[in-house]
Enzyme design. Structure first.
Site, mmCIF file in Angstrom:
data_model
loop_
_atom_site.group_PDB
_atom_site.id
_atom_site.type_symbol
_atom_site.label_atom_id
_atom_site.label_comp_id
_atom_site.label_asym_id
_atom_site.label_seq_id
_atom_site.Cartn_x
_atom_site.Cartn_y
_atom_site.Cartn_z
ATOM 1 N N LYS A 14 0.828 -1.220 0.000
ATOM 2 C CA LYS A 14 0.000 0.000 0.000
ATOM 3 C C LYS A 14 0.862 1.269 0.000
ATOM 4 O O LYS A 14 0.648 2.187 -0.779
ATOM 5 C CB LYS A 14 -0.941 0.026 1.224
ATOM 6 C CG LYS A 14 -1.863 -1.180 1.327
ATOM 7 C CD LYS A 14 -2.806 -1.073 2.499
ATOM 8 C CE LYS A 14 -2.157 -1.077 3.877
ATOM 9 N NZ LYS A 14 -1.467 -2.334 4.235
ATOM 10 N N ARG A 89 -9.951 0.605 8.457
ATOM 11 C CA ARG A 89 -9.544 -0.761 8.807
ATOM 12 C C ARG A 89 -10.620 -1.514 9.570
ATOM 13 O O ARG A 89 -10.398 -2.685 9.916
ATOM 14 C CB ARG A 89 -8.289 -0.695 9.696
ATOM 15 C CG ARG A 89 -6.984 -0.844 8.925
ATOM 16 C CD ARG A 89 -5.877 -0.610 9.923
ATOM 17 N NE ARG A 89 -4.723 -1.431 9.700
ATOM 18 C CZ ARG A 89 -3.612 -0.995 9.095
ATOM 19 N NH1 ARG A 89 -3.548 0.236 8.633
ATOM 20 N NH2 ARG A 89 -2.574 -1.787 8.975
ATOM 21 N N ARG A 128 11.975 -6.126 5.515
ATOM 22 C CA ARG A 128 12.024 -4.702 5.833
ATOM 23 C C ARG A 128 12.469 -4.493 7.281
ATOM 24 O O ARG A 128 13.156 -3.525 7.601
ATOM 25 C CB ARG A 128 10.656 -4.055 5.613
ATOM 26 C CG ARG A 128 10.713 -2.555 5.841
ATOM 27 C CD ARG A 128 9.412 -1.864 5.556
ATOM 28 N NE ARG A 128 8.354 -2.341 6.421
ATOM 29 C CZ ARG A 128 7.080 -2.001 6.288
ATOM 30 N NH1 ARG A 128 6.707 -1.207 5.308
ATOM 31 N NH2 ARG A 128 6.168 -2.474 7.122
ATOM 32 N N ARG A 134 11.277 -0.350 12.322
ATOM 33 C CA ARG A 134 9.872 -0.377 12.771
ATOM 34 C C ARG A 134 9.688 -1.509 13.767
ATOM 35 O O ARG A 134 9.934 -2.666 13.443
ATOM 36 C CB ARG A 134 8.934 -0.560 11.567
ATOM 37 C CG ARG A 134 8.324 0.742 11.092
ATOM 38 C CD ARG A 134 7.427 0.561 9.908
ATOM 39 N NE ARG A 134 6.190 -0.160 10.192
ATOM 40 C CZ ARG A 134 5.146 -0.174 9.383
ATOM 41 N NH1 ARG A 134 5.188 0.503 8.250
ATOM 42 N NH2 ARG A 134 4.061 -0.863 9.687
ATOM 43 N N ARG A 146 -0.385 -8.879 13.228
ATOM 44 C CA ARG A 146 -0.939 -7.833 12.351
ATOM 45 C C ARG A 146 -1.785 -8.462 11.242
ATOM 46 O O ARG A 146 -2.859 -7.969 10.913
ATOM 47 C CB ARG A 146 0.211 -7.012 11.730
ATOM 48 C CG ARG A 146 0.861 -6.072 12.713
ATOM 49 C CD ARG A 146 2.246 -5.655 12.254
ATOM 50 N NE ARG A 146 2.255 -4.905 11.013
ATOM 51 C CZ ARG A 146 3.360 -4.694 10.289
ATOM 52 N NH1 ARG A 146 4.527 -5.174 10.692
ATOM 53 N NH2 ARG A 146 3.302 -4.002 9.186
#
Ligand code: AP5
Length: 191
Positions: A14, A89, A128, A134, A146
């Protein structure tokens, strides 16, 4: 006003595709994840509250997120349109967004859903995590949590928009450019 939602599981691309779309179509990018991370970086009360949920891979409560979006839409009434990334969401967020846009005589024009297998999502996010810093990419348990939140609470948001015939699904695996081309075709047909 032209408003698009880029929809998909964590890691579906996204954010990557949003950057390219907002540049091409001159839309205002609204990413609730980025907004929340900037609240955390600023050490605000909202950020501190949100961090507890984000570090566990859980969704931040609706009222927190909806409040943030409401302010931003109000401040950008002259925008050509919005690209929503990571929002809505939940069904409550989708209904709130419809109400907020209605105030500007606007609506969601299209919801583009990026379809990516769970295996690929986990591979991308673990990759990532090695460089992003993160905290929610740091380990597989949080990443899977998640994805689980997405399946339990967010996937139904596509059904909500499907009843208005607004959802277009796109294969989200392939090169970034190939996927961008598919997204552009969808937007060109609707804009
Ligand atoms: P958020 O920041 O929205 O993160 P997310 O949905 O988990 O999505 P990501 O940013 O991880 O993935 P993405 O789909 O944007 O993919 P990306 O392009 O980055 O949310 C984080 C947290 O904030 C949530 O868990 C929740 O706690 C909270 N939150 C946010 N919004 C909320 C809301 N509305 N309500 C409640 N809580 C909320 O790509 C991922 C990786 O894949 C990158 O490394 C990228 O380089 C790579 N990649 C991208 N495209 C490709 C490709 N085609 N091929 C190979 N690799 C690719």
């Amino acid at each position: 006003m032209f408003n698009v939602i880029l929809f998909g599981a964590p890691g579906s691309g996204k954010g990557t595709q949003s950057q390219k779309i907002v540049e091409k179509y001159q839309l205002k990018h609204i990413s609730t994840g980025d907004l929340l991370r900037s609240e955390i970086a600023g050490g605000t009360t909202l950020g501190l509250e949100a961090k507890k949920f984000m570090d566990d891979g859980k969704l931040v409560p609706d009222e927190v997120v909806i409040g943030m979006i409401g302010n931003l839409i109000d401040k950008n009434k002259d925008a050509k349109g919005f690209l929503f990334d990571g929002f809505p969401r939940t069904i409550a967020q989708a209904e709130a967004l419809d109400e907020l846009l209605k105030k500007s005589n606007a609506e969601i024009n299209v919801v583009i859903a990026l379809e990516v297998s769970e295996e690929e999502l986990v591979t991308r996010l673990l990759g990532r995590g090695k460089i992003s810093g993160r905290s929610d990419d740091a380990n597989e348990t949080v990443i899977r949590s998640r994805i689980e939140e997405y399946r339990k609470k967010t996937a139904v948001v596509a059904d909500y928009y499907q009843q208005f015939d607004k959802v277009k699904s796109v294969q989200g695996e392939g090169s970034v450019e190939e996927i961008f081309e598919l997204l552009s075709k969808i937007i060109d047909a609707v804009i």
